[in-house]
Design an enzyme around this catalytic site. Sequence first.
Site, mmCIF file in Angstrom:
data_model
loop_
_atom_site.group_PDB
_atom_site.id
_atom_site.type_symbol
_atom_site.label_atom_id
_atom_site.label_comp_id
_atom_site.label_asym_id
_atom_site.label_seq_id
_atom_site.Cartn_x
_atom_site.Cartn_y
_atom_site.Cartn_z
ATOM 1 N N CYS A 71 4.432 -6.576 4.798
ATOM 2 C CA CYS A 71 5.463 -6.661 5.830
ATOM 3 C C CYS A 71 5.064 -7.617 6.950
ATOM 4 C CB CYS A 71 5.704 -5.273 6.407
ATOM 5 S SG CYS A 71 6.942 -5.269 7.691
ATOM 6 N N CYS A 100 4.829 -2.898 14.222
ATOM 7 C CA CYS A 100 5.877 -1.884 14.138
ATOM 8 C C CYS A 100 5.302 -0.475 14.164
ATOM 9 C CB CYS A 100 6.725 -2.152 12.894
ATOM 10 S SG CYS A 100 7.322 -0.714 12.037
ATOM 11 N N CYS A 160 4.282 1.752 8.945
ATOM 12 C CA CYS A 160 3.574 1.859 7.663
ATOM 13 C C CYS A 160 2.091 1.641 7.880
ATOM 14 C CB CYS A 160 4.105 0.817 6.694
ATOM 15 S SG CYS A 160 5.827 1.050 6.250
ATOM 16 N N CYS A 166 12.645 -5.197 5.890
ATOM 17 C CA CYS A 166 11.690 -4.102 5.980
ATOM 18 C C CYS A 166 11.459 -3.673 4.534
ATOM 19 C CB CYS A 166 12.302 -2.961 6.799
ATOM 20 S SG CYS A 166 11.399 -1.414 6.667
ATOM 21 N N GLN A 212 17.116 13.917 2.467
ATOM 22 C CA GLN A 212 15.815 13.262 2.307
ATOM 23 C C GLN A 212 16.077 11.779 2.030
ATOM 24 O OE1 GLN A 212 12.907 14.606 2.761
ATOM 25 N NE2 GLN A 212 13.212 16.812 2.562
ATOM 26 N N TYR A 232 15.159 27.448 6.215
ATOM 27 C CA TYR A 232 15.214 26.043 6.681
ATOM 28 C C TYR A 232 15.909 25.207 5.595
ATOM 29 C CZ TYR A 232 11.245 28.020 9.270
ATOM 30 O OH TYR A 232 10.415 28.818 9.996
ATOM 31 N N GLU A 274 19.660 28.343 8.023
ATOM 32 C CA GLU A 274 19.498 27.037 8.674
ATOM 33 C C GLU A 274 20.051 27.133 10.093
ATOM 34 O OE1 GLU A 274 18.422 23.689 8.197
ATOM 35 O OE2 GLU A 274 19.415 23.418 10.124
ATOM 36 N N ASP A 302 10.953 25.531 3.878
ATOM 37 C CA ASP A 302 10.745 24.088 4.053
ATOM 38 C C ASP A 302 10.905 23.769 5.543
ATOM 39 O OD1 ASP A 302 10.662 21.340 3.848
ATOM 40 O OD2 ASP A 302 12.483 21.133 2.653
ATOM 41 N N CYS A 330 5.990 19.211 5.412
ATOM 42 C CA CYS A 330 5.805 17.777 5.687
ATOM 43 C C CYS A 330 4.642 17.559 6.649
ATOM 44 C CB CYS A 330 7.096 17.169 6.229
ATOM 45 S SG CYS A 330 7.735 18.024 7.667
HETATM 46 N N1 SAH Z 1 15.221 22.032 2.766
HETATM 47 C C1 SAH Z 1 16.067 21.010 3.323
HETATM 48 C C2 SAH Z 1 15.812 20.707 4.813
HETATM 49 C C3 SAH Z 1 14.403 20.691 5.299
HETATM 50 S S1 SAH Z 1 14.193 19.957 6.899
HETATM 51 C C4 SAH Z 1 16.000 19.734 2.515
HETATM 52 O O1 SAH Z 1 15.116 19.531 1.714
HETATM 53 O O2 SAH Z 1 16.911 18.918 2.646
HETATM 54 C C5 SAH Z 1 13.966 21.388 7.920
HETATM 55 C C6 SAH Z 1 15.254 22.057 8.327
HETATM 56 O O3 SAH Z 1 14.927 23.174 9.165
HETATM 57 C C7 SAH Z 1 16.201 21.200 9.148
HETATM 58 O O4 SAH Z 1 17.461 21.217 8.522
HETATM 59 C C8 SAH Z 1 16.259 21.884 10.526
HETATM 60 O O5 SAH Z 1 17.524 21.808 11.134
HETATM 61 C C9 SAH Z 1 15.928 23.316 10.167
HETATM 62 N N2 SAH Z 1 15.333 24.176 11.228
HETATM 63 C C10 SAH Z 1 14.518 23.789 12.235
HETATM 64 N N3 SAH Z 1 14.099 24.870 12.931
HETATM 65 C C11 SAH Z 1 14.665 25.964 12.350
HETATM 66 C C12 SAH Z 1 14.603 27.373 12.597
HETATM 67 N N4 SAH Z 1 13.868 27.864 13.594
HETATM 68 N N5 SAH Z 1 15.284 28.198 11.789
HETATM 69 C C13 SAH Z 1 16.036 27.708 10.757
HETATM 70 N N6 SAH Z 1 16.141 26.388 10.486
HETATM 71 C C14 SAH Z 1 15.465 25.511 11.250
#
Ligand code: SAH
Length: 470
Positions: A77, A83, A86, A164, A282, A311, A332, A380, A407
Amino acid sequence: MKQENPFRKNQDITVSIDGMTGEGQGVAHLDGVAFFVPDTIPEETVSAHIIKVEKRYCVAKMTELLEPSEHRVQPRCEAFTACGGCTMQHMTYAEQLAQKRGFVEDAIKHLGGLQNVEVLPVLGMDDPWRYRNKGSFPFGSVDDSTAFGFYAPRSHRLIPLHDCPIQDARITELARQIAAWANKYNIPVYDESTGKGCLRACMIRVTSDGKRMAVVVTKGKLPHETELIDRLSEVDSLYHNRNDADTNVVLGNSFRLLKGEPTLYEVQNGLSFAVSPQSFLQVNPMQTERLYRTAIDFLDPKPEETVVDLYCGIGTITLRIAKSVRQAIGIEIVPEAVEDAKANAVRNGIANAAFLCDKAESALPALLQKGIKPDAIVLDPPRKGCEPAVLEAIAASNARRIVYVSCNPATLARDLKLLAEQGFSVEKVQPVDMFPQTAHVETVCCLYRQKKDFISVPHESNNADYLKNR
Ligand code: SAH
């Protein structure tokens, strides 16, 4: 007593790099002080100039590469280092994956205190470039011309880009078209320091079937609208977003469709998900597929089971699970995501998935109170990981299997430690490379409940039929 840091700002040093931080910076140690040196690789020897001195560590900038690593490559890049996105482009892809596996392993051992957990090799991409399907770029003025780019790390100084290389090429092509339109019609660029000007940013997405969505963000009205629509004639969904607030948040609340379809669709594993300007998806579709497949493999869902997906975002994982179990419940916090999730369930003809808009830390205890007995739980969470209340509720539930998608290795390790203390054993740890060239790594973990005094609850009592009462 710890002695003072003997090094001084602007001092030149020679160091051997002996490790790497989770942000992808090389680390060296000299006289009891840690040195963080960006753009270096373990086993390299470099000359460096100290730019920052703290009590226990220094930050230094490499001035000469004395002994390069065999894993060093020429970054692709034009904006590498400037930047800041990366941080691993100077390493072979194989070495990036080895380092990422190390990040996960170190975190689980040292922060999680779990010594005997094997971390599987990272699932990488065959071609680790042009994987992003979404780009968001601010505009700025560079030499009297409008350019798009990224902000330099921890600043709002624009690093102009022509391309990019981790973005789908169609994304930067559209950003160039928008900049060309702004230049042709002398549209003033918004200036954060004065609050004056008009063109702020653009956000562009490409779906897996090749459709394109573009959102052009301005302060105030959109000038030369017809000309913009003409120039972006190949775009399938074009929006204007008006953001009059003098903040650094990219998108304002007002969206107006200028041309084409209001919503695009992303198809994953036979399920279709709505893509509107604000939907969270994603950004690496190929690796997302592998991530979700790994999560479902680890979950090993059975037809009679109830599974809670914490989540859950727009329900990408929940709806997959729903196909194989009796009921799936997604939780969520963002209301728009929950609305999307419900609509996605309807569009895909899935009737055994329910979605709750609430915090995981209050919704899970409430579900258990109501008599729901999940057989397994998927979670997640965002980078900061889980509130302890979530982990306590998981422990108090009947769930025997947990799939934790993370993550952030540091918060994952912290949370795994707590779950291990509550009687779960970590069975499998599979990192997945969702963001090649960057230091980010996603990890899927599978945990089983080990408690000896655990009493199995027959499935017949596993109801309070939640779906009927929602
Ligand atoms: N599993 C999904 C999203 C994961 S990202 C996927 O793969 O697409 C994490 C998510 O958690 C986000 O959508 C965010 O809005 C949500 N989040 C953040 N804090 C939270 C909480 N305290 N309770 C419930 N959801 C939450």
